[in-house]
Write a protein that holds these residues in place. Structure first.
Motif, PDB file in Angstrom:
ATOM      1  N   ALA A  46      52.121 -69.732-137.046  1.00  0.00           N
ATOM      2  CA  ALA A  46      52.187 -68.295-136.761  1.00  0.00           C
ATOM      3  C   ALA A  46      50.789 -67.725-136.558  1.00  0.00           C
ATOM      4  O   ALA A  46      50.567 -66.871-135.691  1.00  0.00           O
ATOM      5  CB  ALA A  46      52.897 -67.562-137.894  1.00  0.00           C
ATOM      6  N   ALA A  47      49.827 -68.175-137.368  1.00  0.00           N
ATOM      7  CA  ALA A  47      48.449 -67.688-137.238  1.00  0.00           C
ATOM      8  C   ALA A  47      47.824 -68.159-135.933  1.00  0.00           C
ATOM      9  O   ALA A  47      47.100 -67.405-135.266  1.00  0.00           O
ATOM     10  CB  ALA A  47      47.616 -68.159-138.429  1.00  0.00           C
ATOM     11  N   LEU A  48      48.102 -69.406-135.547  1.00  0.00           N
ATOM     12  CA  LEU A  48      47.563 -69.929-134.290  1.00  0.00           C
ATOM     13  C   LEU A  48      48.111 -69.148-133.097  1.00  0.00           C
ATOM     14  O   LEU A  48      47.373 -68.828-132.154  1.00  0.00           O
ATOM     15  CB  LEU A  48      47.904 -71.410-134.150  1.00  0.00           C
ATOM     16  CG  LEU A  48      47.277 -72.339-135.219  1.00  0.00           C
ATOM     17  CD1 LEU A  48      47.787 -73.758-135.043  1.00  0.00           C
ATOM     18  CD2 LEU A  48      45.759 -72.296-135.141  1.00  0.00           C
ATOM     19  N   ARG A  49      49.413 -68.812-133.157  1.00  0.00           N
ATOM     20  CA  ARG A  49      49.997 -68.002-132.083  1.00  0.00           C
ATOM     21  C   ARG A  49      49.389 -66.607-132.066  1.00  0.00           C
ATOM     22  O   ARG A  49      49.178 -66.020-130.996  1.00  0.00           O
ATOM     23  CB  ARG A  49      51.520 -67.909-132.267  1.00  0.00           C
ATOM     24  CG  ARG A  49      52.255 -69.224-132.028  1.00  0.00           C
ATOM     25  CD  ARG A  49      53.757 -68.980-131.898  1.00  0.00           C
ATOM     26  NE  ARG A  49      54.306 -68.371-133.099  1.00  0.00           N
ATOM     27  CZ  ARG A  49      54.788 -69.065-134.125  1.00  0.00           C
ATOM     28  NH1 ARG A  49      54.778 -70.403-134.094  1.00  0.00           N
ATOM     29  NH2 ARG A  49      55.293 -68.446-135.178  1.00  0.00           N
ATOM     30  N   LEU A  50      49.095 -66.078-133.256  1.00  0.00           N
ATOM     31  CA  LEU A  50      48.506 -64.740-133.357  1.00  0.00           C
ATOM     32  C   LEU A  50      47.130 -64.706-132.691  1.00  0.00           C
ATOM     33  O   LEU A  50      46.810 -63.764-131.955  1.00  0.00           O
ATOM     34  CB  LEU A  50      48.385 -64.338-134.829  1.00  0.00           C
ATOM     35  CG  LEU A  50      47.918 -62.909-135.116  1.00  0.00           C
ATOM     36  CD1 LEU A  50      48.931 -61.904-134.598  1.00  0.00           C
ATOM     37  CD2 LEU A  50      47.709 -62.714-136.620  1.00  0.00           C
ATOM     38  N   ILE A  51      46.323 -65.736-132.911  1.00  0.00           N
ATOM     39  CA  ILE A  51      44.999 -65.809-132.289  1.00  0.00           C
ATOM     40  C   ILE A  51      45.131 -65.853-130.771  1.00  0.00           C
ATOM     41  O   ILE A  51      44.454 -65.099-130.053  1.00  0.00           O
ATOM     42  CB  ILE A  51      44.221 -67.047-132.787  1.00  0.00           C
ATOM     43  CG1 ILE A  51      43.894 -66.909-134.276  1.00  0.00           C
ATOM     44  CG2 ILE A  51      42.935 -67.230-131.986  1.00  0.00           C
ATOM     45  CD1 ILE A  51      43.280 -68.166-134.875  1.00  0.00           C
ATOM     46  N   ASP A  52      46.001 -66.722-130.272  1.00  0.00           N
ATOM     47  CA  ASP A  52      46.185 -66.851-128.823  1.00  0.00           C
ATOM     48  C   ASP A  52      46.696 -65.550-128.209  1.00  0.00           C
ATOM     49  O   ASP A  52      46.237 -65.131-127.134  1.00  0.00           O
ATOM     50  CB  ASP A  52      47.166 -67.984-128.515  1.00  0.00           C
ATOM     51  CG  ASP A  52      46.588 -69.344-128.839  1.00  0.00           C
ATOM     52  OD1 ASP A  52      47.378 -70.303-128.990  1.00  0.00           O
ATOM     53  OD2 ASP A  52      45.339 -69.445-128.948  1.00  0.00           O
ATOM     54  N   THR A  53      47.639 -64.901-128.911  1.00  0.00           N
ATOM     55  CA  THR A  53      48.193 -63.635-128.407  1.00  0.00           C
ATOM     56  C   THR A  53      47.127 -62.557-128.357  1.00  0.00           C
ATOM     57  O   THR A  53      47.006 -61.815-127.375  1.00  0.00           O
ATOM     58  CB  THR A  53      49.363 -63.173-129.295  1.00  0.00           C
ATOM     59  OG1 THR A  53      50.394 -64.162-129.269  1.00  0.00           O
ATOM     60  CG2 THR A  53      49.923 -61.841-128.807  1.00  0.00           C
ATOM     61  N   PHE A  54      46.329 -62.475-129.422  1.00  0.00           N
ATOM     62  CA  PHE A  54      45.289 -61.455-129.483  1.00  0.00           C
ATOM     63  C   PHE A  54      44.264 -61.656-128.367  1.00  0.00           C
ATOM     64  O   PHE A  54      43.851 -60.694-127.706  1.00  0.00           O
ATOM     65  CB  PHE A  54      44.593 -61.484-130.845  1.00  0.00           C
ATOM     66  CG  PHE A  54      43.566 -60.401-131.027  1.00  0.00           C
ATOM     67  CD1 PHE A  54      42.237 -60.602-130.663  1.00  0.00           C
ATOM     68  CD2 PHE A  54      43.920 -59.168-131.527  1.00  0.00           C
ATOM     69  CE1 PHE A  54      41.292 -59.609-130.814  1.00  0.00           C
ATOM     70  CE2 PHE A  54      42.985 -58.161-131.683  1.00  0.00           C
ATOM     71  CZ  PHE A  54      41.665 -58.379-131.328  1.00  0.00           C
ATOM     72  N   ARG A  55      43.856 -62.907-128.154  1.00  0.00           N
ATOM     73  CA  ARG A  55      42.868 -63.187-127.101  1.00  0.00           C
ATOM     74  C   ARG A  55      43.408 -62.797-125.725  1.00  0.00           C
ATOM     75  O   ARG A  55      42.682 -62.232-124.892  1.00  0.00           O
ATOM     76  CB  ARG A  55      42.485 -64.670-127.115  1.00  0.00           C
ATOM     77  CG  ARG A  55      41.827 -65.159-128.398  1.00  0.00           C
ATOM     78  CD  ARG A  55      40.613 -64.359-128.763  1.00  0.00           C
ATOM     79  NE  ARG A  55      39.920 -64.920-129.914  1.00  0.00           N
ATOM     80  CZ  ARG A  55      39.113 -64.247-130.702  1.00  0.00           C
ATOM     81  NH1 ARG A  55      38.888 -62.961-130.456  1.00  0.00           N
ATOM     82  NH2 ARG A  55      38.521 -64.823-131.723  1.00  0.00           N
ATOM     83  N   ALA A  56      44.684 -63.097-125.470  1.00  0.00           N
ATOM     84  CA  ALA A  56      45.277 -62.749-124.180  1.00  0.00           C
ATOM     85  C   ALA A  56      45.354 -61.236-124.003  1.00  0.00           C
ATOM     86  O   ALA A  56      45.041 -60.696-122.930  1.00  0.00           O
ATOM     87  CB  ALA A  56      46.676 -63.358-124.073  1.00  0.00           C
ATOM     88  N   ILE A  57      45.765 -60.528-125.073  1.00  0.00           N
ATOM     89  CA  ILE A  57      45.853 -59.066-125.004  1.00  0.00           C
ATOM     90  C   ILE A  57      44.468 -58.464-124.821  1.00  0.00           C
ATOM     91  O   ILE A  57      44.279 -57.502-124.079  1.00  0.00           O
ATOM     92  CB  ILE A  57      46.523 -58.511-126.271  1.00  0.00           C
ATOM     93  CG1 ILE A  57      47.982 -58.953-126.338  1.00  0.00           C
ATOM     94  CG2 ILE A  57      46.433 -56.986-126.314  1.00  0.00           C
ATOM     95  CD1 ILE A  57      48.690 -58.580-127.622  1.00  0.00           C
ATOM     96  N   GLU A  58      43.488 -59.045-125.506  1.00  0.00           N
ATOM     97  CA  GLU A  58      42.115 -58.540-125.417  1.00  0.00           C
ATOM     98  C   GLU A  58      41.586 -58.660-123.988  1.00  0.00           C
ATOM     99  O   GLU A  58      40.919 -57.742-123.484  1.00  0.00           O
ATOM    100  CB  GLU A  58      41.230 -59.322-126.388  1.00  0.00           C
ATOM    101  CG  GLU A  58      39.896 -58.673-126.686  1.00  0.00           C
ATOM    102  CD  GLU A  58      39.145 -59.412-127.778  1.00  0.00           C
ATOM    103  OE1 GLU A  58      38.523 -58.757-128.623  1.00  0.00           O
ATOM    104  OE2 GLU A  58      39.181 -60.656-127.770  1.00  0.00           O
ATOM    105  N   ARG A  59      41.876 -59.761-123.325  1.00  0.00           N
ATOM    106  CA  ARG A  59      41.436 -59.928-121.932  1.00  0.00           C
ATOM    107  C   ARG A  59      42.104 -58.897-121.023  1.00  0.00           C
ATOM    108  O   ARG A  59      41.447 -58.274-120.176  1.00  0.00           O
ATOM    109  CB  ARG A  59      41.755 -61.357-121.454  1.00  0.00           C
ATOM    110  CG  ARG A  59      40.897 -62.434-122.072  1.00  0.00           C
ATOM    111  CD  ARG A  59      41.065 -63.766-121.334  1.00  0.00           C
ATOM    112  NE  ARG A  59      42.415 -64.290-121.458  1.00  0.00           N
ATOM    113  CZ  ARG A  59      42.821 -65.103-122.440  1.00  0.00           C
ATOM    114  NH1 ARG A  59      41.971 -65.467-123.389  1.00  0.00           N
ATOM    115  NH2 ARG A  59      44.071 -65.547-122.459  1.00  0.00           N
ATOM    116  N   ALA A  60      43.420 -58.719-121.223  1.00  0.00           N
ATOM    117  CA  ALA A  60      44.136 -57.736-120.409  1.00  0.00           C
ATOM    118  C   ALA A  60      43.645 -56.320-120.704  1.00  0.00           C
ATOM    119  O   ALA A  60      43.556 -55.471-119.801  1.00  0.00           O
ATOM    120  CB  ALA A  60      45.635 -57.831-120.686  1.00  0.00           C
ATOM    121  N   HIS A  61      43.289 -56.074-121.968  1.00  0.00           N
ATOM    122  CA  HIS A  61      42.809 -54.754-122.377  1.00  0.00           C
ATOM    123  C   HIS A  61      41.480 -54.422-121.700  1.00  0.00           C
ATOM    124  O   HIS A  61      41.267 -53.300-121.234  1.00  0.00           O
ATOM    125  CB  HIS A  61      42.670 -54.733-123.906  1.00  0.00           C
ATOM    126  CG  HIS A  61      42.149 -53.452-124.464  1.00  0.00           C
ATOM    127  ND1 HIS A  61      40.891 -53.325-124.991  1.00  0.00           N
ATOM    128  CD2 HIS A  61      42.731 -52.230-124.569  1.00  0.00           C
ATOM    129  CE1 HIS A  61      40.707 -52.079-125.419  1.00  0.00           C
ATOM    130  NE2 HIS A  61      41.798 -51.404-125.174  1.00  0.00           N
TER     131      HIS A  61
END
Length: 276
Positions: free
Chosen positions: A93-108
């Protein structure tokens, strides 16, 4: 002498912002907490990760407790020593959270660049939106689901089911129940200040306090007069109490010991996600 303004009329305004992941009404994590998780993944150590991101060991553990509580499942697992020497690892779950955050951060970042160029006055309005956001000072932020709502003459009693099966009871007004949309199945967060939590080591004692959460002491941090004691309630939920050093000695509170966190239902503040 006149003071020079931080912003001069000829300066170019740039749009700024940051990404925060939220769980219900509470912040699960931003760039700093995600960086801490990433550092734990790289170093396999809380101490090494805290040093890598410029955070104290205690601050790192506080952040981990908060993330575990709000995620409703473990994100960081600390293995005991053994043939492999123990260490700290992240859950899937934590690994998915990191990947999700990085993707959102790029889109942001891409969004801010486009909005800053296209929308008049975007920079000033974006800063105002950021100032409107509010954070809570409550040390304990426990995520769960509303199990029952019992209507009273003046107030309602709301039971919040925690991930591990124990419940937190809060007494709130009818207006609060309606305003927050508190109904069975609704995600909510219980906020309890550490100074409102009492500890006992005999769960057979009879007390009038509605909330009595059983757990295991995981950390005792002493100060000059008081100590901060963290109690693991389940795999993802930690409750912290501030008690005197004398109480720590009297109750012989130490990591691994069974204890009960006690607090009144009137000491619990409930929060629910906006628009959720």
């Amino acid at each position: 002498m006149t003071e020079k303004s931080a912003h001069q009329p000829g300066d170019t305004l740039e749009v700024g912002g940051s990404v925060w992941l939220r769980s219900g009404a509470e912040t699960l994590g931003g760039a700093a907490r995600i960086a801490l998780l990433a550092a734990i993944r790289e170093t396999g150590s809380i101490t090494g990760a805290a040093k890598a991101v410029g955070m104290s060991y205690k601050a790192a553990w506080d952040a981990i407790d908060a993330m575990n509580n709000l995620a409703g499942e473990p994100l960081v697992v600390r293995a005991s020593g053994g043939k492999g020497g123990g260490g700290t690892t992240l859950t899937p779950a934590a690994l998915r959270l990191i990947d999700t955050f990085r993707a959102i951060e790029r889109a942001h970042r891409a969004f801010l660049q486009q909005a800053g160029a296209a929308i008049e006055g975007f920079a000033e309005n974006w800063q105002l939106i950021g100032r409107i956001g509010m954070r809570t000072s409550a040390r304990n932020q426990l995520a769960g689901k509303v199990a029952t709502v019992t209507r009273g003459t003046v107030n309602d009693e709301v039971q919040l089911a925690l991930p591990g099966g124990q419940t937190v009871v809060a007494v709130v007004t009818h207006e609060s129940t309606e305003a927050l949309g508190l109904v069975p199945g609704r995600d909510a967060v219980a906020l309890i200040k550490a100074s409102w939590v009492m500890l006992m080591t005999d769960d057979r004692a009879r007390l009038s306090a509605r909330n009595q959460l059983e757990g295991t002491v995981v950390r005792v941090t002493r100060g000059a007069v008081n100590a901060e004691v963290s109690l693991s309630i389940d795999d993802s939920t930690t409750v912290t109490a501030i008690v005197t050093n004398e109480s720590v000695d009297t109750l012989a509170l130490a990591p691994g010991q069974h204890a009960v966190a006690v607090f009144k239902a009137s000491s619990v503040i409930l929060g629910a996600g906006f628009g959720g």
